[in-house]
Design a protein around this motif. Structure first.
Motif, PDB file in Angstrom:
ATOM      1  N   UNK A  58      24.786  -0.702  11.658  1.00 55.54           N
ATOM      2  CA  UNK A  58      23.529  -0.037  12.023  1.00 55.54           C
ATOM      3  C   UNK A  58      22.946  -0.672  13.281  1.00 55.54           C
ATOM      4  N   UNK A  59      22.988  -2.000  13.330  1.00 57.44           N
ATOM      5  CA  UNK A  59      22.444  -2.698  14.497  1.00 57.44           C
ATOM      6  C   UNK A  59      23.233  -2.347  15.751  1.00 57.44           C
ATOM      7  N   UNK A  60      24.548  -2.371  15.639  1.00 54.79           N
ATOM      8  CA  UNK A  60      25.394  -2.069  16.800  1.00 54.79           C
ATOM      9  C   UNK A  60      25.182  -0.628  17.265  1.00 54.79           C
ATOM     10  N   UNK A  61      25.000   0.239  16.288  1.00 55.12           N
ATOM     11  CA  UNK A  61      24.762   1.648  16.600  1.00 55.12           C
ATOM     12  C   UNK A  61      23.465   1.775  17.400  1.00 55.12           C
ATOM     13  N   UNK A  62      22.446   1.078  16.915  1.00 56.81           N
ATOM     14  CA  UNK A  62      21.125   1.144  17.535  1.00 56.81           C
ATOM     15  C   UNK A  62      21.120   0.516  18.932  1.00 56.81           C
ATOM     16  N   UNK A  63      21.995  -0.471  19.133  1.00 60.57           N
ATOM     17  CA  UNK A  63      22.132  -1.077  20.452  1.00 60.57           C
ATOM     18  C   UNK A  63      22.877  -0.168  21.418  1.00 60.57           C
ATOM     19  N   UNK A  64      23.385   0.937  20.893  1.00 63.06           N
ATOM     20  CA  UNK A  64      24.104   1.883  21.747  1.00 63.06           C
ATOM     21  C   UNK A  64      25.526   1.452  22.048  1.00 63.06           C
TER      22      UNK A  64
END
Lengths: 241, 241
Positions: A58-64
């Motif tokens: 989720x974090x990596x996704x949010x970081x784009x």
DNA sequence: ACGATCAAACTGTCGGACAGTTTAATCTTT
DNA sequence: AAAGATTAAACTGTCCGACAGTTTGATCGT
């Protein structure tokens, strides 16, 4: 004990996963388009639970940095470096009313001025050609019906973005896109778009392109700033009605 | 069927939670310092599982909107609007080598110039007083040992940030801080810091402050740009050794 | 050869369990 | 009665197992 030790708070385990994957991406071990192992495999690789892996994703996704798809052959894929997270940040600042439309406009004026100035210094023959191609495409979209004005605005955005690319500063380009993403709703909503205004817009771009072609940074800068400022003022006037 | 319907992909449920909480924060229903309900309560409120709630919290944390602490009286607290996510973004672009040190420096020069220009237009008596207070504190830290140079650099950063605040554009301020966060390691590492260099730095700041006090935007802009550019060039020279 | 069906490989979501951390109340000990 | 030690309570951090939903490619039937 002279030394001051920092409280060694152990990393939350999802953070460890994030750090490792970010490192792999930045080091080029994972390139855009590459697939990460499925959650079950990652869980084994990092020796944690699936929940932890999912929080990291989720974090990596949010970081784009990654995008995730369901189904077989799905999973997490590394993305090309993109400006979405930057736009999102700006969007939140706006929604929190920490940044006003005027703030946004002022920032843009500064950037567009600088970009055009740099572009005038850097542009080569080919850049000019591409620039003119975009301009002629933009012109075509004016002549037709309002329904294709959207296409004109796309061309307008491309023009500005291309300038940033010519100026050769990705940070500037990223911020320009982020600001554009967040200012365009206002433009669409509050500017009295008409064929005349589109033509006016188009003519400004032509003038800027010409100044760049003639390698006149000072003029290009002033024209770009004037262009942005003109449309900002027009919008503000309409905003107050 | 003339109309084109969008594929209505149902939101992933953690996204729904994120959206609701972001909305609450932006609408001011949740203010900085407020505590979110504990995960168990949120799970009931949104009628989902704890895993989903935790994924949402990870996203909000990464967006810089909340911070989470363990223990009783712990949980998620809403943060003041901050620039951390912006800095993180820039940091990743750098680590991906999409943005070079030169790019960073150029961006900073543009911003510092503009900020000083605006500050010169906007500054009131009180602003000037605070500026001079910072300057005198900075000066004190030069006279003493190298160990307190760190304090000087803090003052230097405060000075620049204060200028951005005087200029009155939070977007500019956020970007300035983000760039500063990512450029300072280079400065510390590659600049030949000495008492003389600190004094030179200090003198530049004084000149800029004076130009602002005299309400001379053009001069302030030029001085700020020259200052930034001087130190960038110095660093690049040392970088190549 | 072509569409329908099905199996496989994934992510999305749920529930339950227990360990770790922090605060505040309570219980010693002097 | 004050200072320190112990404990209870309220949380997050981490793990496991289960099943539903989605997408792809293979297999089957016509």
């Amino acid at each position: 004990m002279n030394v001051q030790f920092k409280k060694m708070k152990p990393l939350k385990s999802y953070q460890h996963v994030v750090d490792e994957i970010v490192k792999a991406i930045c080091d080029g071990k994972l390139k855009a388009g590459d697939r990460l192992p499925p959650e079950m495999k990652l869980k084994e690789l990092f020796d944690t639970s699936r929940g932890t892996i999912r929080e990291a994703l989720r974090v990596l996704e949010q970081k784009g940095l990654i995008a995730i798809r369901t189904g077989v052959k799905g999973g997490a894929r590394v993305l090309e470096a993109n400006t979405k997270p930057m736009s999102d940040n700006v969007a939140i600042l706006i929604r929190q009313q920490k940044v006003s439309l005027q703030n946004l406009a002022e920032f843009r004026e500064m950037m567009e001025g600088h970009i055009s100035e740099q572009a005038a210094k850097m542009a080569d023959k080919n850049d000019i050609k591409v620039l003119n191609t975009i301009l002629s495409q933009a012109k075509d979209h004016i002549k037709t019906k309002p329904s294709s004005w959207k296409e004109f605005h796309k061309m307008d955005a491309s023009f500005h973005r291309l300038l940033a690319q010519i100026a050769g500063n990705p940070l500037l380009e990223a911020n320009l896109v982020a600001v554009h993403d967040n200012i365009q709703i206002y433009f669409h909503q509050y500017l009295p778009w008409s064929e005349a205004l589109l033509l006016d817009n188009y003519k400004d771009l032509c003038d800027i392109a010409k100044a760049i072609e003639q390698k006149d940074p000072i003029l290009a800068c002033r024209l770009a700033k004037d262009h942005v400022s003109k449309f900002n003022e027009l919008m503000e006037k309409n905003l107050n009605d």
